[in-house]
Design a protein around this motif. Structure first.
Motif, PDB file in Angstrom:
ATOM      1  N   ARG A   1       0.755  -1.246  -0.037  1.00 57.89           N
ATOM      2  CA  ARG A   1      -0.075  -0.006   0.001  1.00 57.89           C
ATOM      3  C   ARG A   1       0.937   1.047  -0.115  1.00 57.89           C
ATOM      4  NH1 ARG A   1      -2.881  -2.874   4.094  1.00 57.89           N
ATOM      5  NH2 ARG A   1      -4.717  -3.751   3.160  1.00 57.89           N
ATOM      6  N   GLU A   2       1.815   1.322   0.631  1.00 56.52           N
ATOM      7  CA  GLU A   2       2.880   2.271   0.871  1.00 56.52           C
ATOM      8  C   GLU A   2       3.507   2.797  -0.365  1.00 56.52           C
ATOM      9  OE1 GLU A   2       3.795   1.801   5.537  1.00 56.52           O
ATOM     10  OE2 GLU A   2       5.190   1.221   4.186  1.00 56.52           O
TER      11      GLU A   2
ATOM     12  N   GLU B   1       1.227   3.845  -2.639  1.00 51.87           N
ATOM     13  CA  GLU B   1       0.869   5.370  -2.603  1.00 51.87           C
ATOM     14  C   GLU B   1       1.955   6.533  -2.960  1.00 51.87           C
ATOM     15  OE1 GLU B   1       0.332   5.496   1.815  1.00 51.87           O
ATOM     16  OE2 GLU B   1      -1.852   4.531   1.629  1.00 51.87           O
ATOM     17  N   ARG B   2       3.224   6.128  -2.940  1.00 46.61           N
ATOM     18  CA  ARG B   2       4.197   7.003  -3.349  1.00 46.61           C
ATOM     19  C   ARG B   2       4.241   7.030  -4.913  1.00 46.61           C
ATOM     20  NH1 ARG B   2       8.287   4.657  -5.964  1.00 46.61           N
ATOM     21  NH2 ARG B   2       8.768   2.485  -5.343  1.00 46.61           N
TER      22      ARG B   2
END
Length: 308
Positions: free
Chosen positions: A173-174, A177-178
């Motif tokens: 997810r991280e 997101e970036r």
């Protein structure tokens, strides 16, 4: 921009067809889950992306670069966690990450990477002594080095316990997101359902479905799952249910809390009461029933004809 663009990709080994005219477009910035039973061709497709395997016909590009004719440029922006990766003998976890940093000409801090994947305390231990789950975390760390624009992960949760799998999902997810595009194959459907924007289902080398999970539900007539508890399950009961108009699948479920058998049925909303009436007409007593939204596993069974 398109991250992955496959056009009629086929791969044959003699008389065996591993991939059959696969057309697939993965958009930049999405998380895409690649599903299918064992032997469906998922790893073969990933190997084509990485130029480990040359397709018998068709073309595939990564960020506009042909994976076979421009392999170096195509791989320049990706991080990879291959299936069955073996760690280097005699190298520590830290040295593995340092190797990845040098290979990608990146400036990551090795300890920060190891901390992110949860094995900082094992940084200076030889990786050959790592458990399977720790080795999987290490190779994921190597894939994350350099903030790649595309992560290609083949069964990324192999060897991970439930906590490790949850941490892996959070990392994905991280990364998304970036701005990273995530493409991963998995047979653990709950994980795919938790993080993916879209999924593709491969069966016998053919891409039989590509859609959002909600889109797949709608293609199944709304995707209602009917869980029916009966007083007894006789031969022919499932076939009787499958004969009801609007029924997609009917399989044995888990026993109820009091030990009665259950039947799990995916069907259109209009067919729910028809199923119950048909059971009653067949002499099967319905103890209880409830409806649920069809899960990704239900849809997987529908498209492949098998459980995981």
């Amino acid at each position: 921009m398109v991250a992955i663009d496959a056009d009629a990709v086929s791969k044959r080994y003699g008389t065996e067809t591993a991939l059959d005219r696969v057309d697939l477009e993965v958009k930049e910035g999405e998380t895409f889950g690649f599903l299918g039973p064992n032997g469906a061709g998922k790893s073969t497709f990933i190997n084509v992306l990485l130029d480990f395997v040359t397709p018998s016909q068709g073309d595939v590009e990564i960020f506009g670069h042909d994976c076979q004719r421009e392999g170096v440029a195509a791989r320049d922006r990706i991080g990879v966690l291959p299936e069955g990766y073996s760690v280097f003998e005699r190298l520590t976890g830290r040295q593995h990450i340092e190797y990845a940093i040098r290979s990608k000409d990146a400036d990551d801090d090795p300890i920060d990477v190891l901390d992110r994947v949860g094995i900082r305390e094992a940084a200076d231990r030889k990786a050959t002594g790592y458990s399977k789950g720790m080795a999987q975390r290490l190779v994921l760390g190597m894939a994350l080095v350099g903030q790649p624009d595309l992560l290609i992960l083949d069964e990324p949760s192999t060897g991970l316990d439930p906590n490790g799998a949850a941490e892996m999902r959070q990392i994905l997810r991280e990364e998304n997101e970036r701005g990273a595009t995530i493409f991963f194959s998995s047979h653990i459907l709950e994980q795919v359902e938790a993080v993916c924007d879209r999924v593709g289902i491969l069966q016998n080398g053919e891409l039989v479905a590509v859609d959002t999970i909600e889109g797949l539900r709608q293609s199944m007539g709304g995707g209602t799952k009917l869980v029916i508890t009966v007083d007894g399950l006789e031969n022919g009961t499932l076939e009787t249910i499958r004969g009801v108009e609007g029924v997609e699948t009917a399989v044995n479920g888990d026993e109820s809390s009091n030990g009665d058998p259950t039947i799990e049925v995916t069907c259109t909303n209009d067919a729910k009461m028809d199923v119950v009436v048909e059971l009653h007409g067949a002499g099967v007593d319905v103890v209880n029933f409830r409806t649920e939204e069809a899960s990704l596993e239900d849809m997987f069974i529908e498209y492949t004809g098998s459980r995981r």
